[in-house]
Design an enzyme around this catalytic site. Structure first.
Site, short mmCIF file in Angstrom:
data_model
loop_
_atom_site.label_atom_id
_atom_site.label_comp_id
_atom_site.label_asym_id
_atom_site.label_seq_id
_atom_site.Cartn_x
_atom_site.Cartn_y
_atom_site.Cartn_z
N HIS A 59 0.86 -1.19 0.00
CA HIS A 59 0.00 0.00 0.00
C HIS A 59 0.88 1.23 0.00
O HIS A 59 1.28 1.73 1.05
CB HIS A 59 -0.94 0.00 1.22
CG HIS A 59 -1.95 1.09 1.16
ND1 HIS A 59 -3.32 0.88 1.22
CD2 HIS A 59 -1.81 2.43 1.05
CE1 HIS A 59 -3.95 2.04 1.13
NE2 HIS A 59 -3.06 3.00 1.03
N HIS A 115 1.55 4.88 -2.62
CA HIS A 115 1.03 5.62 -3.78
C HIS A 115 2.16 6.20 -4.61
O HIS A 115 3.16 6.70 -4.08
CB HIS A 115 0.09 6.75 -3.31
CG HIS A 115 -1.17 6.26 -2.68
ND1 HIS A 115 -2.36 6.11 -3.35
CD2 HIS A 115 -1.40 5.84 -1.40
CE1 HIS A 115 -3.27 5.63 -2.52
NE2 HIS A 115 -2.72 5.45 -1.34
N ARG A 138 3.29 16.58 -15.49
CA ARG A 138 2.62 17.03 -16.71
C ARG A 138 3.12 16.36 -17.98
O ARG A 138 2.48 16.43 -19.02
CB ARG A 138 2.79 18.55 -16.84
CG ARG A 138 2.21 19.27 -15.62
CD ARG A 138 2.19 20.75 -15.76
NE ARG A 138 1.83 21.36 -14.47
CZ ARG A 138 1.91 22.68 -14.24
NH1 ARG A 138 2.34 23.48 -15.20
NH2 ARG A 138 1.57 23.18 -13.07
N GLU A 146 -10.77 4.15 6.50
CA GLU A 146 -9.64 5.05 6.85
C GLU A 146 -10.19 6.27 7.59
O GLU A 146 -9.69 6.66 8.64
CB GLU A 146 -8.89 5.48 5.59
CG GLU A 146 -7.76 6.44 5.86
CD GLU A 146 -7.08 6.91 4.58
OE1 GLU A 146 -7.67 6.81 3.48
OE2 GLU A 146 -5.93 7.39 4.68
N ASP A 178 2.29 4.19 2.61
CA ASP A 178 1.21 4.98 1.99
C ASP A 178 1.76 6.11 1.11
O ASP A 178 1.78 6.00 -0.12
CB ASP A 178 0.30 5.53 3.09
CG ASP A 178 -1.12 5.78 2.61
OD1 ASP A 178 -1.91 6.34 3.37
OD2 ASP A 178 -1.43 5.44 1.46
N1 LIG Z 1 -4.08 7.63 2.46
C1 LIG Z 1 -4.79 7.87 1.35
N2 LIG Z 1 -6.12 7.70 1.39
C2 LIG Z 1 -6.86 7.90 0.28
N3 LIG Z 1 -6.35 8.29 -0.93
C3 LIG Z 1 -5.03 8.48 -0.98
C4 LIG Z 1 -4.19 8.28 0.14
N4 LIG Z 1 -2.91 8.55 -0.22
C5 LIG Z 1 -2.93 8.90 -1.50
N5 LIG Z 1 -4.20 8.84 -1.97
C6 LIG Z 1 -4.53 9.20 -3.34
O1 LIG Z 1 -5.17 10.47 -3.25
C7 LIG Z 1 -5.82 10.66 -4.49
C8 LIG Z 1 -7.06 11.44 -4.23
C9 LIG Z 1 -7.49 12.09 -5.50
C10 LIG Z 1 -8.84 12.72 -5.31
O2 LIG Z 1 -9.42 12.56 -4.26
C11 LIG Z 1 -9.41 13.49 -6.40
C12 LIG Z 1 -10.62 14.15 -6.16
C13 LIG Z 1 -11.18 14.89 -7.20
C14 LIG Z 1 -10.55 14.99 -8.46
C15 LIG Z 1 -9.34 14.33 -8.64
C16 LIG Z 1 -8.64 14.42 -9.97
O3 LIG Z 1 -7.50 13.91 -10.11
O4 LIG Z 1 -9.22 15.01 -10.90
C17 LIG Z 1 -8.76 13.56 -7.62
C18 LIG Z 1 -6.07 9.27 -5.08
O5 LIG Z 1 -5.32 9.20 -6.26
C19 LIG Z 1 -5.50 8.32 -4.06
O6 LIG Z 1 -4.86 7.23 -4.71
ZN LIG Z 2 -3.51 5.00 0.60
#
Ligand SMILES: Nc1ncnc2c1ncn2[C@@H]1O[C@H](CCC(=O)c2cccc(C(=O)O)c2)[C@@H](O)[C@H]1O
Ligand SMILES: [Zn+2]
Length: 353
Positions: free
Chosen positions: A27, A29, A82, A213, A291
């Site tokens: 787990h 990212h 990008r 979570e 994480d």
């Molecule tokens: N502990 C965590 N717990 C949960 N997630 C986690 C954690 N750590 C990392 N992430 C990541 O955070 C991102 C969140 C991305 C997101 O919410 C979002 C919302 C609206 C639009 C867009 C976009 O891209 O347009 C993105 C996810 O990719 C996820 O893999």
């Molecule tokens: Zn996560």
């Protein structure tokens, strides 16, 4: 940075044991693992970004008041990525950082929707991560596999796009093994994603959504029943439901526990209050993960040290923890046996020295 990670409550020689212990990480990212050096390098390329270009200033930037704030910061780093070259550089450097911690195998969670939506060509994106994966295996001996996750808060359009990228043979990458669901949980019910997980599972992918979570045990139940989860990301609130704990233990459904993450995002107040002890006492298969390590001021070795302190583990206990992750992984049987043997050989040699 490393000095700050040495938990004083854990004997120095146990830190040394952990540093050399072969490990698997399940787990973690992609963007969340970008090192301060990589983030500051990318920020310097994009002066319009609010992300600091100075690695030291990043330490303050990566302090979160709550989970929503963490997501905002996370997305500001996503905005820096990008070009396919940014993707390749990030992925290769993440693998290098893992290899330095003796990570032999990792399932890296990637949110392709967030990058293709920001204009990166999907074919170029897949080529970039696959090139880095092959280079990392050849140069570091670290085996990477991908988990594609839906950013749940982005809704069903993101779910559809992520499912297409994960199941269309013309674009899905060779290293893809699992399918997840990330982002905020509050207001993002798991059942709505059932059709997408059904398609991903039918395409041979393993289901590994985040759940429990920042919301209660019902989210974990939904992930198990609606999304057919084979593992649960975090599952922190499972400790509030003894029936759920018993179910997880009985069915040997692993939890991907990320202790420091839960403190940094304020999901759990203090490490001493973390439910990892309850999980272990209930017989749940616990794996330890980082994480988003640089964002949380940690790394996988430090998470093992935290687990050693909270669970009062010695070398054999830590070796068992590492073997839990190997068992819970989607690596093939020969690969699992190879890493398990490495762990046993290393531990025996350490204890004999
Ligand atoms: N502990 C965590 N717990 C949960 N997630 C986690 C954690 N750590 C990392 N992430 C990541 O955070 C991102 C969140 C991305 C997101 O919410 C979002 C919302 C609206 C639009 C867009 C976009 O891209 O347009 C993105 C996810 O990719 C996820 O893999
Ligand atoms: Zn996560």
């Amino acid at each position: 940075m490393t000095e700050r990670l040495v938990d004083p409550a854990v004997p120095r020689d146990l830190h040394a044991f952990i540093a050399g212990l072969p490990k698997a990480e399940l787990h973690v990212h992609h963007v969340g693992s970008a090192s301060p050096r990589i983030v500051s390098e990318l920020a310097a390329r994009h002066p319009d970004s609010k992300v600091p270009t100075d690695p030291e200033a990043l330490v303050d930037y990566f302090q979160f008041t709550d989970f929503a704030h963490f997501i905002d910061v996370y997305l500001s780093v996503v905005d820096l990525i990008r070009t396919p070259e940014d993707v390749r550089l990030l992925t290769y450097e993440v693998a290098r950082d893992m290899a330095r911690q003796q990570v032999r195998y990792a399932e890296l969670t990637i949110t392709p929707y967030s990058s293709t939506r920001r204009g990166i060509d999907e074919g170029a994106f897949m080529d970039a991560i696959e090139d880095a994966r092959k280079a990392a295996e050849a140069e570091f001996g670290t085996v990477l596999r991908w988990c594609f996750d839906i950013p749940g808060e982005a809704g069903l359009e993101a779910a559809e796009e992520t499912t297409r990228l994960a199941t269309d043979d013309r674009v899905r990458p060779e290293g893809l093994v699992s399918f997840g669901l990330g982002g905020p949980e509050i207001g993002v019910g798991r059942p709505q994603f059932k059709p997408y997980f059904d398609r991903a599972i039918a395409a041979g992918l393993h289901s590994v959504p985040h759940a429990g979570e920042t919301t209660g045990p019902q989210t974990v139940w939904d992930a198990l029943t609606e999304l057919r989860a084979e593992r649960i990301g975090h599952g922190t609130s499972s400790a509030q439901d003894p029936k759920l704990l018993a179910h997880l233990a009985e069915r040997r459904i692993p939890l991907e526990v990320c202790p420091t993450s839960n403190i940094a995002t304020r999901a759990v107040r203090t490490l001493d209050e973390h439910p990892i002890k309850e999980f272990t006492r209930a017989g749940v298969l616990v794996t330890v993960n980082s994480d988003d390590p640089p964002m949380f001021g940690t790394d996988l070795n430090n998470e093992y040290a935290v687990a050693a302190r909270l669970l009062d583990l010695d070398e054999r206990g830590l070796a068992d923890l590492a073997k839990n992750a190997v068992e819970a992984s989607f690596l093939d049987v020969p690969g699992k046996a190879r890493i398990r043997d490495e762990i046993d050989t290393y531990t025996a040699a350490w204890l004999a020295s």
